[in-house]
Every structure is written in C-alpha cells, then in structure tokens.
Write a protein that holds these residues in place. Structure first.
Motif, PDB file in Angstrom:
ATOM      1  N   HIS A 321       0.826  -1.209   0.000  1.00 48.19           N
ATOM      2  CA  HIS A 321       0.000   0.000   0.000  1.00 48.19           C
ATOM      3  C   HIS A 321       0.861   1.260   0.000  1.00 48.19           C
ATOM      4  N   ARG A 322       1.842   1.303   0.883  1.00 47.16           N
ATOM      5  CA  ARG A 322       2.674   2.510   0.975  1.00 47.16           C
ATOM      6  C   ARG A 322       3.493   2.725  -0.292  1.00 47.16           C
ATOM      7  N   ALA A 323       3.992   1.657  -0.892  1.00 45.82           N
ATOM      8  CA  ALA A 323       4.794   1.811  -2.111  1.00 45.82           C
ATOM      9  C   ALA A 323       3.952   2.330  -3.269  1.00 45.82           C
ATOM     10  N   THR A 324       2.757   1.770  -3.462  1.00 41.06           N
ATOM     11  CA  THR A 324       1.935   2.207  -4.588  1.00 41.06           C
ATOM     12  C   THR A 324       1.423   3.629  -4.386  1.00 41.06           C
ATOM     13  N   GLU A 325       1.008   3.965  -3.172  1.00 40.41           N
ATOM     14  CA  GLU A 325       0.519   5.319  -2.918  1.00 40.41           C
ATOM     15  C   GLU A 325       1.657   6.339  -2.990  1.00 40.41           C
ATOM     16  N   THR A 326       2.816   5.986  -2.487  1.00 41.71           N
ATOM     17  CA  THR A 326       3.970   6.883  -2.572  1.00 41.71           C
ATOM     18  C   THR A 326       4.339   7.120  -4.027  1.00 41.71           C
ATOM     19  N   ALA A 327       4.315   6.070  -4.840  1.00 39.88           N
ATOM     20  CA  ALA A 327       4.652   6.208  -6.257  1.00 39.88           C
ATOM     21  C   ALA A 327       3.655   7.109  -6.966  1.00 39.88           C
ATOM     22  N   ARG A 328       2.383   6.965  -6.664  1.00 39.90           N
ATOM     23  CA  ARG A 328       1.380   7.821  -7.302  1.00 39.90           C
ATOM     24  C   ARG A 328       1.615   9.286  -6.955  1.00 39.90           C
ATOM     25  N   ARG A 329       1.909   9.547  -5.690  1.00 37.67           N
ATOM     26  CA  ARG A 329       2.168  10.935  -5.296  1.00 37.67           C
ATOM     27  C   ARG A 329       3.466  11.455  -5.905  1.00 37.67           C
ATOM     28  N   ALA A 330       4.476  10.600  -5.984  1.00 36.59           N
ATOM     29  CA  ALA A 330       5.763  11.023  -6.534  1.00 36.59           C
ATOM     30  C   ALA A 330       5.635  11.395  -8.006  1.00 36.59           C
ATOM     31  N   VAL A 331       4.914  10.593  -8.762  1.00 32.10           N
ATOM     32  CA  VAL A 331       4.732  10.893 -10.182  1.00 32.10           C
ATOM     33  C   VAL A 331       3.931  12.171 -10.357  1.00 32.10           C
ATOM     34  N   ASP A 332       2.907  12.354  -9.540  1.00 34.89           N
ATOM     35  CA  ASP A 332       2.102  13.575  -9.614  1.00 34.89           C
ATOM     36  C   ASP A 332       2.945  14.815  -9.297  1.00 34.89           C
ATOM     37  N   ARG A 333       3.747  14.726  -8.229  1.00 35.78           N
ATOM     38  CA  ARG A 333       4.609  15.861  -7.873  1.00 35.78           C
ATOM     39  C   ARG A 333       5.638  16.134  -8.964  1.00 35.78           C
ATOM     40  N   ALA A 334       6.199  15.072  -9.515  1.00 36.15           N
ATOM     41  CA  ALA A 334       7.196  15.244 -10.574  1.00 36.15           C
ATOM     42  C   ALA A 334       6.592  15.929 -11.790  1.00 36.15           C
ATOM     43  N   ALA A 335       5.332  15.599 -12.102  1.00 34.51           N
ATOM     44  CA  ALA A 335       4.662  16.246 -13.230  1.00 34.51           C
ATOM     45  C   ALA A 335       4.479  17.734 -12.965  1.00 34.51           C
ATOM     46  N   ARG A 336       4.155  18.103 -11.735  1.00 32.29           N
ATOM     47  CA  ARG A 336       3.988  19.510 -11.384  1.00 32.29           C
ATOM     48  C   ARG A 336       5.307  20.269 -11.507  1.00 32.29           C
ATOM     49  N   VAL A 337       6.385  19.606 -11.111  1.00 35.83           N
ATOM     50  CA  VAL A 337       7.701  20.237 -11.181  1.00 35.83           C
ATOM     51  C   VAL A 337       8.184  20.363 -12.620  1.00 35.83           C
ATOM     52  N   SER A 338       7.862  19.386 -13.429  1.00 32.22           N
ATOM     53  CA  SER A 338       8.428  19.305 -14.780  1.00 32.22           C
ATOM     54  C   SER A 338       7.735  20.207 -15.785  1.00 32.22           C
ATOM     55  N   GLY A 339       6.519  20.639 -15.496  1.00 28.29           N
ATOM     56  CA  GLY A 339       5.837  21.549 -16.390  1.00 28.29           C
ATOM     57  C   GLY A 339       5.023  20.857 -17.461  1.00 28.29           C
ATOM     58  N   GLY A 340       4.476  21.663 -18.387  1.00 31.46           N
ATOM     59  CA  GLY A 340       3.523  21.180 -19.385  1.00 31.46           C
ATOM     60  C   GLY A 340       4.089  20.182 -20.365  1.00 31.46           C
ATOM     61  N   GLY A 341       5.413  20.156 -20.536  1.00 34.50           N
ATOM     62  CA  GLY A 341       6.002  19.203 -21.469  1.00 34.50           C
ATOM     63  C   GLY A 341       5.720  17.763 -21.079  1.00 34.50           C
ATOM     64  N   GLY A 342       5.527  17.518 -19.791  1.00 29.40           N
ATOM     65  CA  GLY A 342       5.241  16.174 -19.325  1.00 29.40           C
ATOM     66  C   GLY A 342       3.854  15.702 -19.651  1.00 29.40           C
ATOM     67  N   TYR A 343       3.021  16.603 -20.205  1.00 33.60           N
ATOM     68  CA  TYR A 343       1.658  16.239 -20.564  1.00 33.60           C
ATOM     69  C   TYR A 343       1.573  15.649 -21.969  1.00 33.60           C
TER      70      TYR A 343
END
Length: 381
Positions: A321-343
C-alpha cells in the motif's frame, strides 16, 4: 546471479554501446505505443540470468532497478519471480515439493500467474474455476483467469480451482499447466491505459489438464496459514511494491532533471534555485527514501525465516500500500515540477502517470488492506 548484472551488462558490441538497462529503457516507449509484448527485453534478461532463482531481497532490489527503466517489463516478470520465490520460501522452511519449479526456472522456463478471476474478491481463499479429478491423479480446470501477464511467452502457468467433491468436502487445487496442454486459450484482449507491455490477456480454461506431477497443493476453502499461501503473498506483495518503488525512483530522477533544464524567464535562474520547486523535489525524496528500508527489511526477514506471526500480513499488505501510494504521489509531484512538457504523450512522465495507476488494482486493494490491519490490531469486527 551477481547483484550488479542489470547495471553492468554491456551490449554485445562493446563497452561503448548502451548497457542492458539503457537498451531496456530505450524500448519501453515503443512497447507502450504499439501495445506490444517486451520480447527483446525478455530475451536479453533471460540471457543475463534474470529469471533464475535468488533470494527475495535481491529480487526486490533488482525489480526496483528494472522498474525505474521499464515498469511494464518489471511488472510482467514479477509473475515469474513470484512462483520462483514461492519455491524458495517453501524450501527455506523444509518443504522441497516445488524444487522442480526452481530447477525449471533455472533451465529457462517462464512461469506465469493465472489465479485472478473476474468477480472473485476472495482472491486465494476461494475460486470460481472448477477442478475435476482425473483417474491418473491429475485435474482438469474450467474457468476464466484475468490479468495473465506474460501471455505471449509463458511456458508454465500456475492456476487453481475448486474441487467440490474432495475427500473431505470442497477444497482448492493448485497446479501448473504447460503451454502445450490442450484446453486453454488466450483472448488477446489486453488494451489498457498503462502497463501495456505486460500483455496480460484473459485466459479461458476449458478442461485444461494439469498432470499429477504438476499438482502443487491441496488447500481448504477460506483463509489459512499454509506456507504455500504465505509464499505467494510475501513474494507477490513485496515484488509488486518494488516495481512501484522503482517508478517513484524514476519520477524523482525526472523531477531533478527538469529543475536543471528549465529556466525562469522572470528571474533568469534555473528552477533548481526556486525555493518552492526545491521544496517539492525534497518532499518527493523524503517519501521515496522511506521505501527502501521497509521493503528490504521485510524481504530479508522472509529470506531468514523470521517469524512475525499474525503481524506478517499487516506488514506485507502495508508495504504494498505505501509503495503504490507513494509512487502515485511522486509521479504527480514530478509532473507539477516538470511543467507542461510532461503532458505530451511522448513524455516519459506521461507514461509513468498511466503505468503507476495500475498499482491500485493489484491485490490487496486499499479497502482489504485497511480491513487486514484493523483485524490485526482490534480483532474481528
């Protein structure tokens, strides 16, 4: 197998060519775009010894590293590694009944996991597939299995079903099909949002026969603490957790790369100097860093036959549970940091966003995990 095989295996052309992991990462986008199986990855990993038996601790480390380069390849191979891991768990506890699984894996056979069924939320505690005894000691199985990863390539398929007329009443029968066994077919229906290269097609069994020497376990219907079941849960949950931890690792890497690549027009400085961006990246790292000690400690405990008693399932499901939820949050945060190109569809982060979502569908789901933990702490409701 040496622990460093994934990181150090060079190309056939020499040390100046891409490493095994670089080649695997280079193919991931194509497999995803074409919705195709990871055939080349499998060939290279088999040649490197990746399918061979080894301690669960090393499997967790290997799978985390592989998933950071190609999540779907790692997830698909998890199913093989689970069965090999079950054989190791049993052997470490004095039960060598699945030694042949280890031997065949060592010889290059590919094992797949055919237990999931549509509508069966009891998972391993019951089955909608029927198992019928044959005169020679084998069993025929009829039913439908879903999420059969490695469908194009497996040579051994672990399945189970319910025998209604067992010696003492209904019982669950576990065994392994060989690919040349008649009575099974793949629907080739894998068209999903993410983890596409696993090619986890639906498998239909129609009196598919498991030979007597490939029947692996008879178990009662309902929860039980048989080491076979423990082996499945322990290896499955920890190796699945490792895959999503690897996705989280890669999300952090991409976030860091983006902060050095992007420059603010307002300040003229790299985003790596922006205090808000720095906080976001640090917050990703703080959550991702916590996964390693938990996953590796639990894997080492399985290898060492440490007894956590009734707490085992709480620890194992919690780790997943912790690994999957942490990964989901990490990818979401990384997308916010990386900007629109990640879309863009061509962006690796866009693929990670789709791949990481699969974590919520693997057993155990969030509801059953919370029920497991509450029962462990508070007793039955």
């Amino acid at each position: 197998m040496p622990e460093s095989v994934l990181a150090t295996s060079p190309a056939l052309g020499g040390a100046s060519e891409p490493t095994l992991l670089e080649r695997i990462r280079g193919r991931a986008e194509r497999y995803d775009r074409e919705n195709s199986f990871f055939t080349e990855d499998l060939d290279e990993l088999r040649a490197a010894g990746y399918l061979r038996p080894r301690p669960l601790l090393q499997v967790v480390r290997d799978q985390r590293l592989l998933a950071a380069h190609a999540p779907a390849t790692a997830l698909g191979l998890n199913m093989h590694l689970v069965w090999v891991g079950v054989a190791r768990v049993l052997a470490a506890r004095g039960d060598h009944s699945l030694q042949w699984v280890s031997d065949e894996a060592d010889a290059g056979e590919l094992f797949a996991f055919g237990n999931s069924e549509p509508g069966n939320d009891l998972v391993l505690w019951d089955s909608l597939t029927t198992a019928t005894a044959a005169d020679d000691g084998g069993f025929s199985f009829t039913g439908t299995k879903i999420f059969t990863s490695l469908s194009p390539a497996w040579t051994r398929l672990g399945i189970f079903g319910k025998q209604q007329d067992g010696p003492d009443g209904p019982r669950l029968v576990h065994g392994f099909l060989t690919r040349d066994t008649p009575g099974w077919r793949s629907l080739e229906d894998w068209d999903t949002l993410g983890m596409r290269a696993t090619q986890s097609h639906t498998t239909v069994l129609d009196n598919a026969v498991v030979a007597a020497n490939r029947v692996s376990r008879f178990l009662p219907v309902g929860p039980n603490a048989d080491p076979f079941v423990f082996g499945i849960f322990a290896t499955f949950l920890l190796s699945i957790a490792a895959v999503y931890a690897g996705i989280a690792d890669r999300a952090l890497e991409l976030a860091v790369e983006a902060t050095h690549r992007r420059t603010s027009l307002r300040t003229g400085a790299a985003y790596a100097a922006d205090p808000d961006i720095r906080w976001q990246v640090a917050d990703i790292a703080l959550s991702v860093d916590a996964l390693r000690p938990e996953l590796e400690t639990l894997a080492a405990d399985v290898d060492a036959v440490r007894d956590h008693g009734a707490d085992w399932f709480r620890y194992l499901t919690g780790a997943k549970h912790r690994a999957t939820e942490t990964a989901r949050r990490a990818v979401d945060r990384a997308a916010r940091v990386s900007g629109g190109g990640g879309y863009r569809n061509s962006a690796e982060l866009a693929r990670l966003q789709r791949d990481v979502l699969a974590g919520i569908f693997h057993p155990s789901d969030t509801e059953s995990i919370h029920s497991t933990v509450a029962t462990n702490l508070l007793g039955p409701a």
